[in-house]
Design an enzyme around this catalytic site. Structure first.
Site, short mmCIF file in Angstrom:
data_model
loop_
_atom_site.label_atom_id
_atom_site.label_comp_id
_atom_site.label_asym_id
_atom_site.label_seq_id
_atom_site.Cartn_x
_atom_site.Cartn_y
_atom_site.Cartn_z
CB SER A 1 17.92 22.72 -12.67
OG SER A 1 18.71 23.71 -13.23
CG ASP B 1 19.37 27.63 -7.60
OD1 ASP B 1 18.23 27.41 -7.18
OD2 ASP B 1 19.62 27.94 -8.79
CG HIS C 1 16.42 27.58 -10.96
ND1 HIS C 1 17.71 27.18 -10.66
CD2 HIS C 1 16.08 26.88 -12.07
CE1 HIS C 1 18.11 26.30 -11.56
NE2 HIS C 1 17.16 26.10 -12.42
N1 ARG Z 1 20.89 29.36 -15.89
C1 ARG Z 1 20.15 28.44 -15.08
C2 ARG Z 1 19.21 27.59 -15.93
O1 ARG Z 1 19.26 27.66 -17.13
C3 ARG Z 1 19.45 29.09 -13.94
C4 ARG Z 1 18.29 29.98 -14.30
C5 ARG Z 1 17.57 30.60 -13.13
N2 ARG Z 1 18.28 31.71 -12.56
C6 ARG Z 1 18.23 33.00 -13.03
N3 ARG Z 1 18.95 33.93 -12.42
N4 ARG Z 1 17.50 33.36 -14.06
O2 ARG Z 1 18.13 27.16 -15.59
N1 ASP Z 2 20.06 25.97 -15.25
C1 ASP Z 2 19.69 24.79 -16.03
C2 ASP Z 2 18.41 24.13 -15.48
O1 ASP Z 2 17.61 24.79 -14.87
C3 ASP Z 2 20.80 23.81 -16.10
C4 ASP Z 2 21.70 24.07 -17.27
O2 ASP Z 2 21.24 24.56 -18.31
O3 ASP Z 2 22.89 23.76 -17.13
O4 ASP Z 2 18.12 22.99 -15.73
#
Ligand code: ARG
Ligand code: ASP
Length: 690
Positions: free
Chosen positions: A625, A222, A85
């Site tokens: 991330s 990921d 991502h």
């Molecule tokens: N929750 C994670 C973060 O805050 C991953 C976000 C990307 N993935 C998604 N399915 N939207 O960045």
């Molecule tokens: N998914 C988040 C990021 O992209 C990480 C988190 O919020 O724990 O940095």
């Protein structure tokens, strides 16, 4: 006897220390202050191994990837891992109908096939230094905040200019920590030739999609792989075919041993933003007002978008990325609000504040909290109106489009590109329904005395949000691609008189004139008050270890691999496996439709226990991330990519019971490189330890 007694005290204190929750995001340059605790919990390295300016240390293998993610070096030839991502937009830019790297994955089979990414940078921290005294030279406490700000700005500029003059490709900035009680200089070396080496298909890299986002059990692969290039002298350079792979001072060895529950781990990366030291008023506003309001508005929006996505494959493609970004914060806020309520953080902070006020009576912090209370009371109604505006009127796509065209219409090329991009992913029935829901949402949430007159007039004129919608959508030109493309420089009047543009503009003016000045003024007063309150908290709780709120600077968090108990009678084990992917596999559901190749590999047998993801107690947030997750010896065991939603209040308060970061097991990356990508040659440049 006395000696024994002292020894006993030391043991007890150390015991309490090591029982403390795995909370905290620590500055690497000050890691010597934590190293005792880290070693007590299992670390086998010294502070110098983690951060040193004299010799190569682990910090030299960590980068800020782009401007909001982390990455890590895994070979002597500049090879880098980050999240899928985090690489997503670059993978997307290289994708076309003929080469759909998002869908099919991308695997360079040699260096020539690696793909350049203009605009992408990676930054290595050279050093960080406490410059508080230097930044405040010339300041005394009788000066105004304005004077203080300008002194800080001038001194910072001198410091960064000097630091940047010391080498090639350097970037420097001064960051205030603890609300400006401390200033640190950060100096980075920035590389600009960063090439895409590999990415798994989205059916692996985004497996589970938004359904599994912020969730456990998780099975998302990921990751994506890049390579840093440098000039012949190993210095940063713009892209050139003559550039050569960068030789890092340090890269991570990869552990093939994997992790077990209880193992020590630490995360080295760039967390973006936290607010651990705010008052009960701020927490109450977030958890009881802001989060629930925004969640409800986004629920409406998502329901509308999903209804149309379920009816049409074309719409699903158009709106999947939009839906993902709406849903990401929406889910995070739910965990945050719930977690804060469960932790009784508002009550706990109130109790703390009562004790603080009592203590402050005799010292210079007297009145600090009372002042903050007053400022919040003044600011919150304005801020609430602003938040409603930005989650309702500002999300109507037609209005955004109209305003962007207004800003760009004199630049034919930009206008054209923007128009094409907009209509490619625009489905008018969705926007029309959202228009009604958002106007009604705004009208219901925002108190009358704050509403713009314009809203009241229009609702009276048309009788309802539906009537208003019909008038806007029937008379605007911004739903008609051809008409927008034909607009020329002379057509300013057409734009300015368009009902969609006018609606955008009226609301913006209202915000700009009535909300913004007050919010900005009060926010800066709040910031100043926090400088005192922060210092006050540190003076009040002398024995406590404080870590500065995250601000995208490099940090170390440490903890251990651990499952959790999210609800009565449920226990989540900390490691997921390929078996779970096969259990979720479903060709009829987009997010769970794995590549046939993966099914075939599994069918051959023996791969049930292939590890995929794991949980740990490391304190992380957005920006972490892609961060390396390291074992006690500093070997790479995983890549951080998410947290569990039940623990997302860790940006405000950390609960050791449920706050867990989610990492991809590095062995699942290797599995994908070899067996899915057929790019096993990449493993030759990595170093492995058992
Ligand atoms: N929750 C994670 C973060 O805050 C991953 C976000 C990307 N993935 C998604 N399915 N939207 O960045
Ligand atoms: N998914 C988040 C990021 O992209 C990480 C988190 O919020 O724990 O940095």
């Amino acid at each position: 006897m006395k000696k024994l007694f002292t020894l006993l005290i030391v043991f007890i204190v150390a015991g309490i220390q090591s029982l403390r929750a795995d909370e905290g995001m620590w500055l690497p340059a000050l890691i010597s202050q934590r190293i005792g605790d880290m070693q007590a919990k299992g670390l086998k390295l010294s502070a110098e191994d983690i951060y040193s300016i004299n010799k190569a240390s682990l910090k030299d293998a960590v980068v800020l990837f782009g401007s909001g993610c982390t990455g890590e070096l895994v070979s002597a030839e500049g090879l880098l891992f980050t999240n899928h991502h985090c690489g997503y937009s670059y993978i997307q830019k290289h994708s076309s109908v003929e080469h759909d790297y998002l869908k099919d994955g991308f695997w360079a089979m040699n260096r020539e096939q690696e793909l350049a990414n203009p605009g992408l940078t990676v930054s290595f921290l050279q050093y960080m230094e406490d410059v508080t005294d230097k930044v405040l030279v010339g300041y005394n406490t009788s000066m105004s905040e304005r004077q203080r700000d300008s002194i800080v700005a001038v001194n910072s500029k001198k410091l960064t200019a000097k630091a940047m003059s010391e080498g090639k490709g350097l970037r420097a900035n001064v960051e205030g920590l603890f609300y400006g009680n401390q200033y640190f200089l950060f100096v980075f070396k920035v590389f600009r030739d960063v090439r895409l080496v590999a990415a798994p298909p989205s059916s692996i890299g985004k497996f589970g999609g938004d359904t599994d986002n912020w969730m456990w059990p998780r099975h998302t692969g990921d990751f994506s792989i890049f390579r840093i290039y440098a000039d012949k002298d190993n210095n940063p350079a713009e892209y050139s075919k003559d550039n050569v792979p960068y030789t890092p001072r340090k890269f991570f060895k990869i552990s093939l041993k994997g992790v077990n529950e209880g193992d020590f781990t630490f995360v080295y990366g760039c967390p973006g933003s936290t607010k651990e030291y705010v008052t009960s008023d701020e927490v109450a506003y977030t958890a009881e007002v802001s989060d629930p309001t925004k969640i409800a508005l986004r629920t409406k929006r998502l329901d509308i978008v999903k209804k149309y996505m379920n009816q049409s494959q074309a719409v699903r493609i158009q709106y999947s990325s939009k839906a993902a970004s709406i849903a990401n914060a929406w889910k995070k806020w739910q965990g945050e609000a719930k977690g804060i309520a469960k932790m009784k953080t508002v009550e706990a902070k109130k109790e703390f504040e009562a004790r603080f006020k009592e203590w402050a009576k005799g010292n210079r912090y007297n009145g600090v909290l009372e002042n903050l209370e007053k400022l919040y009371q003044e600011r919150n109604p304005y801020f609430f109106a602003y938040e409603n505006y930005s989650e309702t009127i500002r999300v109507i796509e037609l209005l955004q489009f109209a305003s962007n065209i207004e800003r760009n219409f004199k630049n034919q090329k930009a206008k054209e590109a923007y128009t094409e991009a907009f209509f490619k992913d625009y489905h008018q029935p969705i926007d029309e329904e959202i228009f009604v829901a958002m106007v009604n949402g705004f009208n219901k949430n925002v108190p009358d005395e704050f509403k713009p007159e314009y809203l009241k007039e229009k609702l009276a004129e048309y009788g309802s949000a539906e009537g208003w919608r019909d008038a806007v959508f029937k008379n605007t030109i911004f739903t008609d691609k051809e008409k927008v493309l034909k607009l020329t420089q002379k057509d300013e009047d057409i734009i300015k008189n368009d009902p969609a543009y006018q609606m955008y503009e009226h609301f913006y003016r209202w915000y700009y004139d009535n909300l913004r000045p007050t919010i900005n003024r009060l926010n800066s007063e709040i910031r100043v008050a926090y400088r005192d309150y922060m210092q006050g908290q540190m003076d009040f709780e002398k024995g406590k270890d404080f870590y500065p709120d995250a601000n995208l600077t490099l940090r170390v968090a440490y903890g251990h691999v651990k499952g959790y108990n999210p609800a009565d009678a449920i226990y989540y084990k900390p490691v997921s496996t390929l078996k779970g992917i096969i259990e979720k596999d479903n060709p009829d559901i987009f997010d769970y439709n794995i590549p046939q190749k993966l099914r075939d590999i599994y069918a051959k047998g023996g791969r049930e226990n292939q590890p995929v993801c794991f949980l740990a107690t490391n304190h992380t947030t957005g920006g972490n991330s892609g961060s390396p997750v390291l074992d006690a010896y500093g070997n790479l065991v995983g890549i951080n990519f998410d947290r569990v939603w039940e623990g997302t209040m860790s940006d405000i308060v950390y609960d050791p019971e449920v706050c867990r970061n989610i990492s991809l097991d590095v062995r699942y990356i290797l599995f994908n490189i070899e067996e899915i990508g057929g790019a096993g040659y990449l493993l030759k440049e990595m170093e492995f330890v058992d």
